[in-house]
Design a protein around this motif. Structure first.
Motif, PDB file in Angstrom:
ATOM      1  N   ARG A 106       0.847  -1.189   0.000  1.00 63.27           N
ATOM      2  CA  ARG A 106       0.000   0.000   0.000  1.00 63.27           C
ATOM      3  C   ARG A 106       0.887   1.245   0.000  1.00 63.27           C
ATOM      4  N   SER A 107       0.373   2.337  -0.519  1.00 65.04           N
ATOM      5  CA  SER A 107       1.157   3.571  -0.553  1.00 65.04           C
ATOM      6  C   SER A 107       1.444   4.099   0.843  1.00 65.04           C
ATOM      7  N   THR A 108       0.719   3.585   1.839  1.00 63.22           N
ATOM      8  CA  THR A 108       0.896   4.012   3.230  1.00 63.22           C
ATOM      9  C   THR A 108       1.729   3.017   4.033  1.00 63.22           C
ATOM     10  N   ALA A 109       2.430   2.096   3.377  1.00 62.69           N
ATOM     11  CA  ALA A 109       3.096   0.998   4.077  1.00 62.69           C
ATOM     12  C   ALA A 109       4.338   1.412   4.846  1.00 62.69           C
ATOM     13  N   LEU A 110       5.083   2.381   4.333  1.00 62.54           N
ATOM     14  CA  LEU A 110       6.363   2.741   4.925  1.00 62.54           C
ATOM     15  C   LEU A 110       6.157   3.647   6.132  1.00 62.54           C
ATOM     16  N   GLU A 156      -7.004  -5.065   4.390  1.00 65.11           N
ATOM     17  CA  GLU A 156      -6.608  -4.510   3.096  1.00 65.11           C
ATOM     18  C   GLU A 156      -5.796  -3.230   3.210  1.00 65.11           C
ATOM     19  N   GLN A 157      -6.042  -2.433   4.234  1.00 61.67           N
ATOM     20  CA  GLN A 157      -5.446  -1.100   4.329  1.00 61.67           C
ATOM     21  C   GLN A 157      -4.640  -0.960   5.621  1.00 61.67           C
ATOM     22  N   VAL A 158      -3.604  -0.142   5.556  1.00 64.24           N
ATOM     23  CA  VAL A 158      -2.806   0.175   6.741  1.00 64.24           C
ATOM     24  C   VAL A 158      -2.530   1.671   6.778  1.00 64.24           C
ATOM     25  N   MET A 159      -2.380   2.216   7.979  1.00 65.29           N
ATOM     26  CA  MET A 159      -1.998   3.617   8.139  1.00 65.29           C
ATOM     27  C   MET A 159      -1.194   3.765   9.421  1.00 65.29           C
ATOM     28  N   TRP A 160      -0.006   4.322   9.311  1.00 66.26           N
ATOM     29  CA  TRP A 160       0.842   4.534  10.479  1.00 66.26           C
ATOM     30  C   TRP A 160       0.330   5.721  11.279  1.00 66.26           C
ATOM     31  N   TRP A 161       0.328   5.558  12.599  1.00 64.52           N
ATOM     32  CA  TRP A 161       0.049   6.666  13.519  1.00 64.52           C
ATOM     33  C   TRP A 161       1.261   6.753  14.432  1.00 64.52           C
ATOM     34  N   TYR A 189     -10.621   9.375  -3.383  1.00 64.33           N
ATOM     35  CA  TYR A 189     -10.227   7.982  -3.245  1.00 64.33           C
ATOM     36  C   TYR A 189      -8.769   7.894  -2.809  1.00 64.33           C
ATOM     37  N   GLY A 190      -8.468   6.825  -2.095  1.00 61.81           N
ATOM     38  CA  GLY A 190      -7.107   6.620  -1.623  1.00 61.81           C
ATOM     39  C   GLY A 190      -6.806   7.448  -0.397  1.00 61.81           C
ATOM     40  N   PRO A 191      -5.618   7.281   0.165  1.00 63.22           N
ATOM     41  CA  PRO A 191      -5.290   7.937   1.431  1.00 63.22           C
ATOM     42  C   PRO A 191      -5.145   9.445   1.296  1.00 63.22           C
ATOM     43  N   ALA A 192      -5.622  10.158   2.310  1.00 59.13           N
ATOM     44  CA  ALA A 192      -5.354  11.587   2.412  1.00 59.13           C
ATOM     45  C   ALA A 192      -3.967  11.766   3.025  1.00 59.13           C
ATOM     46  N   LEU A 193      -3.261  12.786   2.588  1.00 60.25           N
ATOM     47  CA  LEU A 193      -1.865  12.964   2.971  1.00 60.25           C
ATOM     48  C   LEU A 193      -1.704  14.297   3.703  1.00 60.25           C
ATOM     49  N   PRO A 194      -1.357  14.284   5.004  1.00 59.15           N
ATOM     50  CA  PRO A 194      -1.256  15.536   5.758  1.00 59.15           C
ATOM     51  C   PRO A 194       0.045  16.270   5.466  1.00 59.15           C
ATOM     52  N   ALA A 220       4.373  -0.379 -11.271  1.00 63.13           N
ATOM     53  CA  ALA A 220       4.714  -0.765  -9.901  1.00 63.13           C
ATOM     54  C   ALA A 220       3.890   0.043  -8.923  1.00 63.13           C
ATOM     55  N   LEU A 221       3.757  -0.481  -7.718  1.00 65.10           N
ATOM     56  CA  LEU A 221       3.174   0.244  -6.598  1.00 65.10           C
ATOM     57  C   LEU A 221       4.296   0.800  -5.743  1.00 65.10           C
ATOM     58  N   LEU A 222       4.074   1.976  -5.138  1.00 65.34           N
ATOM     59  CA  LEU A 222       5.121   2.621  -4.365  1.00 65.34           C
ATOM     60  C   LEU A 222       4.578   3.142  -3.039  1.00 65.34           C
ATOM     61  N   SER A 223       5.444   3.106  -2.031  1.00 64.09           N
ATOM     62  CA  SER A 223       5.220   3.820  -0.785  1.00 64.09           C
ATOM     63  C   SER A 223       6.468   4.642  -0.542  1.00 64.09           C
ATOM     64  N   VAL A 224       6.323   5.962  -0.335  1.00 60.67           N
ATOM     65  CA  VAL A 224       7.467   6.871  -0.336  1.00 60.67           C
ATOM     66  C   VAL A 224       7.515   7.673   0.958  1.00 60.67           C
ATOM     67  N   ARG A 225       8.722   7.781   1.527  1.00 59.79           N
ATOM     68  CA  ARG A 225       8.994   8.682   2.652  1.00 59.79           C
ATOM     69  C   ARG A 225      10.326   9.373   2.341  1.00 59.79           C
ATOM     70  N   LEU A 226      10.245  10.569   1.808  1.00 55.91           N
ATOM     71  CA  LEU A 226      11.450  11.275   1.402  1.00 55.91           C
ATOM     72  C   LEU A 226      12.182  11.854   2.617  1.00 55.91           C
ATOM     73  N   PRO A 227      13.523  11.963   2.519  1.00 56.50           N
ATOM     74  CA  PRO A 227      14.297  12.539   3.631  1.00 56.50           C
ATOM     75  C   PRO A 227      13.860  13.953   3.948  1.00 56.50           C
TER      76      PRO A 227
END
Length: 398
Positions: free
Chosen positions: A164-168, A203-208, A298-303, A391-398
Motif C-alpha cells: 500500500r502507498s501508506t506501508a512505509l 486490506e489497508q494500513v496507516m501509520w500513527w 479515493y485513496g489515502p489523504a496525505l497531511p 509498480a506500486l510505491l510507498s514513499v517517505r522522502l528525507p
C-alpha cells in the motif's frame, strides 16, 4: 471459450476504459485493485483516446504562444491544469527512470538503515506476486526476502497486491503489510519480522506515529495495532484506513486528531479512543470556479503538517464530467483550496498522492507521467520519474 472466461475478459477490458459521466456513484465502490491480465492485440483499439491540441488560456489572459508549454496552466483561481510537456526535476534519491536491478542484495543479508521508498512491481501474468524492494536514501536497492507475504483477498476472492502507498513508516525504518488475519511489520534495519494476529480480510494500513498501525478494510472501522507489543485492539473512532490522514504531534508525541474526507462530503477530526468526531465540517467548494466539483475522493489523504491534506479525486470541470484530479483540502474547515486537473481519458483511480516534498510541493504517481511534483502554491508541475511506472510505491522522502 467458456462463458466464465468470456465474462472475465469483458470485465478486464472494461476496467481499462475511462469512467463515463454516469459512473460517479458506482465508482465509489470500486476500491479493490483487482488482478488483471493483459489482453491480446486488438483490445487496445476499443479504448483509443485521440488528443487534439488547442490553445489554453492562462488565468483568463492570452493563449499560450505556439510551441510554448508552461509547466502549469492556471485556468482560474485555485485550479491548475496538467501541461502536455513537463520539465524534469530531480528529487533524490528517486531515479529518473525506475529500474530495479535483478541482482539487488537480499534484506536478510543486507539490512537498510532507512528507506526512501518501497516498490512492488505489478506483473499481471505472474503466478506469484513480485517481491518488495527497498530504495534506500543513498539510492541503493535491496530485495525484501523475509515476511512470507501473500496478496490480499476480500470475501469475494478478489485479489490485490500486498503493498500500500501508506506501508512505509514515517521514519523510513519499517514496512507494514496487511495480510489476511494478520498484520506483518518488517524492520528494515534488522530484517526482523513481526506478525500480529488481526482477524479479518485486512486490506489497508496507516501509520500513527512509529509504534501504532491502524488496520482496516475499505470503509470505517479499524483495529489499532501496537506492533512492538504484539497487541490488536478494535478502535472506537469511526476512522477508515482507506481515506484518512494522521500523524503524531511533533515534540510531545500526543495523538492528534485525524482528518477524514469521505463519501459524506465531510472533513472530520478524530481522537483515538473517542467514538464521536472532535469536529465535522462540510466540504466547501465555493472558492472554485463554476463547473468544478469533486464527485469522489479515493485513496489515502496525505497531511502536510500544517492542517491541510492532499488526496486524489474524480469530478467535473466546466461542461464535462469525468476528470481526474489531485486536491488540497483544509482539514479543519473542509475548504477545497486548490485542484490539479489531470484531465480525461485516464483509468479509474489512476493516481496516488505519495509524499510532501518540503511544506508545499506534493509528490504524485500518475498512470501516464510516472512521478510528478505539484507546487500547491505556484501551480508548477514537474516530472521526476518517467512513466508509465508498472509498480506500486510507498514513499517517505528525507
Amino acid at each position: 471459450m467458456g462463458t466464465n472466461r468470456l465474462t472475465e475478459l469483458l470485465e478486464e477490458t472494461a476496467a481499462e476504459v475511462p469512467a463515463p459521466a454516469f459512473a460517479a456513484t458506482a465508482w465509489a465502490t470500486a476500491r479493490r485493485v483487482r488482478r488483471r491480465r493483459q489482453l491480446i492485440a486488438g483490445v487496445a483499439a476499443f479504448a483509443t483516446v485521440v488528443a487534439v491540441s488547442v490553445p489554453l488560456r492562462t488565468g483568463g489572459g492570452e493563449p499560450a504562444p505556439p510551441g510554448v508549454t508552461p509547466s502549469a496552466i492556471t485556468v482560474a483561481a485555485g485550479v491548475d491544469v496538467l501541461p502536455a510537456d513537463l520539465p524534469r526535476r530531480a528529487v533524490p534519491p528517486l531515479p529518473a527512470t525506475l529500474t530495479i536491478p535483478a541482482d539487488a542484495p537480499r534484506l536478510s543479508e543486507h539490512p537498510v538503515e532507512r528507506a526512501a521508498a518501497i516498490v512492488q512491481k505489478t506483473e499481471p501474468d505472474a503466478d506469484v506476486d513480485p517481491d518488495l524492494h527497498v530504495l534506500d536514501r543513498a539510492g541503493g536497492w535491496t530485495r525484501i526476502d523475509v515476511g512470507d507475504l501473500a496478496p490480499t483477498r476480500d470475501e469475494g476472492g478478489n485479489q490485490a497486491y500486498a503493498l500500500r502507498s501508506t506501508a512505509l513508516s514515517p521514519d523510513g525504518r519499517r514496512v507494514a503489510v496487511p495480510q489476511r488475519q494478520a498484520l506483518v511489520i518488517i524492520d528494515l534495519t534488522t530484517a526482523k519480522v513481526y506478525r500480529v494476529a488481526v482477524p479479518g480480510y485486512n486490506e489497508q494500513v496507516m501509520w500513527w506515529g512509529e509504534e501504532i498501525v491502524l488496520v482496516g478494510a475499505g470503509g470505517p472501522g479499524v483495529v489499532r495495532v501496537d506492533w512492538r507489543a504484539g497487541t490488536a485492539t478494535p478502535e472506537p473512532a469511526g476512522i477508515s484506513a482507506w481515506n484518512s490522514a494522521g500523524a503524531r504531534e511533533a515534540g510531545s508525541g500526543a495523538l492528534t486528531e485525524l482528518v477524514v474526507i469521505d463519501g459524506r462530503r465531510m472533513a472530520r477530526g478524530w481522537v483515538l479512543g473517542d467514538p464521536k468526531p472532535a469536529w465535522e465540517s462540510p466540504i466547501d467548494e465555493s472558492g472554485l470556479p463554476g463547473g468544478y466539483r469533486i464527485s469522489e475522493w479515493y485513496g489515502p489523504a496525505l497531511p502536510d503538517g500544517a492542517g491541510r491534506v492532499a488526496a486524489a479525486a474524480w469530478g467535473s470541470r466546466p461542461g464535462a464530467e469525468g476528470s481526474e484530479m489531485v486536491t488540497v483540502v483544509n482539514g479543519r474547515s473542509g475548504v477545497v483550496e486548490r485542484i490539479l486537473d489531470l484531465g480525461f481519458g485516464r483509468g479509474k483511480m489512476c493516481c496516488t498522492t505519495l509524499d510532501w516534498v518540503g511544506d508545499h510541493v506534493l509528490l504524485v504517481k500518475t498512470d501516464r507521467e510516472g512521478l510528478i511534483t505539484w507546487d500547491t502554491r505556484t501551480g508548477v508541475v514537474t516530472q521526476v520519474t518517467a512513466g508509465p511506472i508498472e509498480a506500486l510505491l510507498s514513499v517517505r522522502l528525507p
